[in-house]
Write a protein that holds these residues in place. Structure first.
Motif, PDB file in Angstrom:
ATOM      1  N   GLY A 149       0.819  -1.201   0.000  1.00 22.69           N
ATOM      2  CA  GLY A 149       0.000   0.000   0.000  1.00 22.69           C
ATOM      3  C   GLY A 149       0.850   1.247   0.000  1.00 22.69           C
ATOM      4  N   PHE A 150       0.329   2.312   0.621  1.00 24.92           N
ATOM      5  CA  PHE A 150       1.064   3.564   0.675  1.00 24.92           C
ATOM      6  C   PHE A 150       0.911   4.192   2.048  1.00 24.92           C
ATOM      7  CE2 PHE A 150      -3.164   4.449  -0.867  1.00 24.92           C
ATOM      8  CZ  PHE A 150      -3.542   5.614  -0.229  1.00 24.92           C
ATOM      9  N   LEU A 151       1.857   5.045   2.386  1.00 20.77           N
ATOM     10  CA  LEU A 151       1.896   5.707   3.676  1.00 20.77           C
ATOM     11  C   LEU A 151       1.133   7.019   3.591  1.00 20.77           C
ATOM     12  CD1 LEU A 151       3.136   5.486   6.506  1.00 20.77           C
ATOM     13  CD2 LEU A 151       5.121   6.713   5.637  1.00 20.77           C
ATOM     14  N   GLN A 152       0.254   7.254   4.567  1.00 21.22           N
ATOM     15  CA  GLN A 152      -0.510   8.497   4.606  1.00 21.22           C
ATOM     16  C   GLN A 152      -0.392   9.098   5.997  1.00 21.22           C
ATOM     17  OE1 GLN A 152      -4.602   8.096   3.483  1.00 21.22           O
ATOM     18  NE2 GLN A 152      -4.982  10.273   3.644  1.00 21.22           N
ATOM     19  N   HIS A 153      -0.135  10.404   6.051  1.00 17.71           N
ATOM     20  CA  HIS A 153      -0.040  11.129   7.310  1.00 17.71           C
ATOM     21  C   HIS A 153      -1.226  12.065   7.416  1.00 17.71           C
ATOM     22  CE1 HIS A 153       4.110   9.772   7.482  1.00 17.71           C
ATOM     23  NE2 HIS A 153       4.294  10.275   6.273  1.00 17.71           N
ATOM     24  N   LYS A 154      -1.736  12.229   8.632  1.00 16.10           N
ATOM     25  CA  LYS A 154      -2.785  13.225   8.855  1.00 16.10           C
ATOM     26  C   LYS A 154      -2.561  13.858  10.216  1.00 16.10           C
ATOM     27  CE  LYS A 154      -6.028   9.666  10.344  1.00 16.10           C
ATOM     28  NZ  LYS A 154      -7.272   9.006  10.078  1.00 16.10           N
ATOM     29  N   THR A 155      -2.909  15.129  10.305  1.00 11.74           N
ATOM     30  CA  THR A 155      -2.781  15.864  11.556  1.00 11.74           C
ATOM     31  C   THR A 155      -4.134  15.887  12.243  1.00 11.74           C
ATOM     32  OG1 THR A 155      -1.059  17.256  10.608  1.00 11.74           O
ATOM     33  CG2 THR A 155      -2.136  18.071  12.588  1.00 11.74           C
ATOM     34  N   ILE A 156      -4.136  15.548  13.523  1.00  8.07           N
ATOM     35  CA  ILE A 156      -5.375  15.639  14.292  1.00  8.07           C
ATOM     36  C   ILE A 156      -5.146  16.573  15.472  1.00  8.07           C
ATOM     37  CG2 ILE A 156      -6.215  13.356  13.612  1.00  8.07           C
ATOM     38  CD1 ILE A 156      -5.409  12.390  16.408  1.00  8.07           C
ATOM     39  N   GLU A 157      -6.208  17.208  15.914  1.00 12.66           N
ATOM     40  CA  GLU A 157      -6.161  18.085  17.076  1.00 12.66           C
ATOM     41  C   GLU A 157      -7.147  17.563  18.111  1.00 12.66           C
ATOM     42  OE1 GLU A 157      -7.080  22.087  15.974  1.00 12.66           O
ATOM     43  OE2 GLU A 157      -5.351  22.262  14.655  1.00 12.66           O
ATOM     44  N   PHE A 158      -6.771  17.679  19.380  1.00 14.67           N
ATOM     45  CA  PHE A 158      -7.699  17.325  20.443  1.00 14.67           C
ATOM     46  C   PHE A 158      -7.395  18.159  21.674  1.00 14.67           C
ATOM     47  CE2 PHE A 158      -4.149  14.498  21.010  1.00 14.67           C
ATOM     48  CZ  PHE A 158      -3.980  14.410  22.375  1.00 14.67           C
ATOM     49  N   THR A 159      -8.405  18.304  22.514  1.00 14.89           N
ATOM     50  CA  THR A 159      -8.275  19.035  23.769  1.00 14.89           C
ATOM     51  C   THR A 159      -8.352  18.028  24.901  1.00 14.89           C
ATOM     52  OG1 THR A 159      -9.306  20.982  22.812  1.00 14.89           O
ATOM     53  CG2 THR A 159      -9.285  20.841  25.207  1.00 14.89           C
TER      54      THR A 159
END
Length: 122
Positions: A73-83
């Motif tokens: 497959g392929f590598l995917q990055h995502k940014t998440i925010e949480f409090t």
């Protein structure tokens, strides 16, 4: 080119992520230290794997914990925010009284092809 090929053991149970990505699991891979099996020197890595669509439904029905698989497959990055919350479920605040927001990057491997290589008993 963004291409990932891993062979390893499924750790834990396969989980349903959502309707579009019906399957996720963690894959354990190991690189023997210096190519030798030296006690205490094995390098284990755990990779989050996401399988989309019909292939994800098939994976949920086909695979289980400890199965050995080949993932392409392929590598995917995502940014998440949480409090973050305190013990009373209230947002934690900074010195200025503003809610703290934590940003983190999540990396996942999105599967194109998935193949069984057998099962490992642990």
């Amino acid at each position: 080119m963004n291409q990932v090929i891993l062979e390893g053991r499924i750790t834990g149970d396969l989980r349903k992520k959502n309707e579009k990505a019906p399957c996720e699991f963690r894959l354990e891979t190991r690189d023997d230290w210096r190519g030798e099996k030296v006690e205490g020197k094995n390098n284990y890595q755990y990779h989050p794997i996401v399988v989309w669509g019909k292939k994800g439904e098939w994976a949920m029905e086909t695979f289980k914990r400890n199965d050995i698989v080949r993932v392409e497959g392929f590598l995917q990055h995502k940014t998440i925010e949480f409090t973050p919350k305190d013990e009373n479920n209230n947002p934690i605040k900074d010195a200025n009284g503003q809610p703290v927001v934590i940003k983190t990057v999540i990396s996942e491997i999105k599967v194109k092809n998935l193949k069984s290589l057998g099962s490992a008993v642990r």
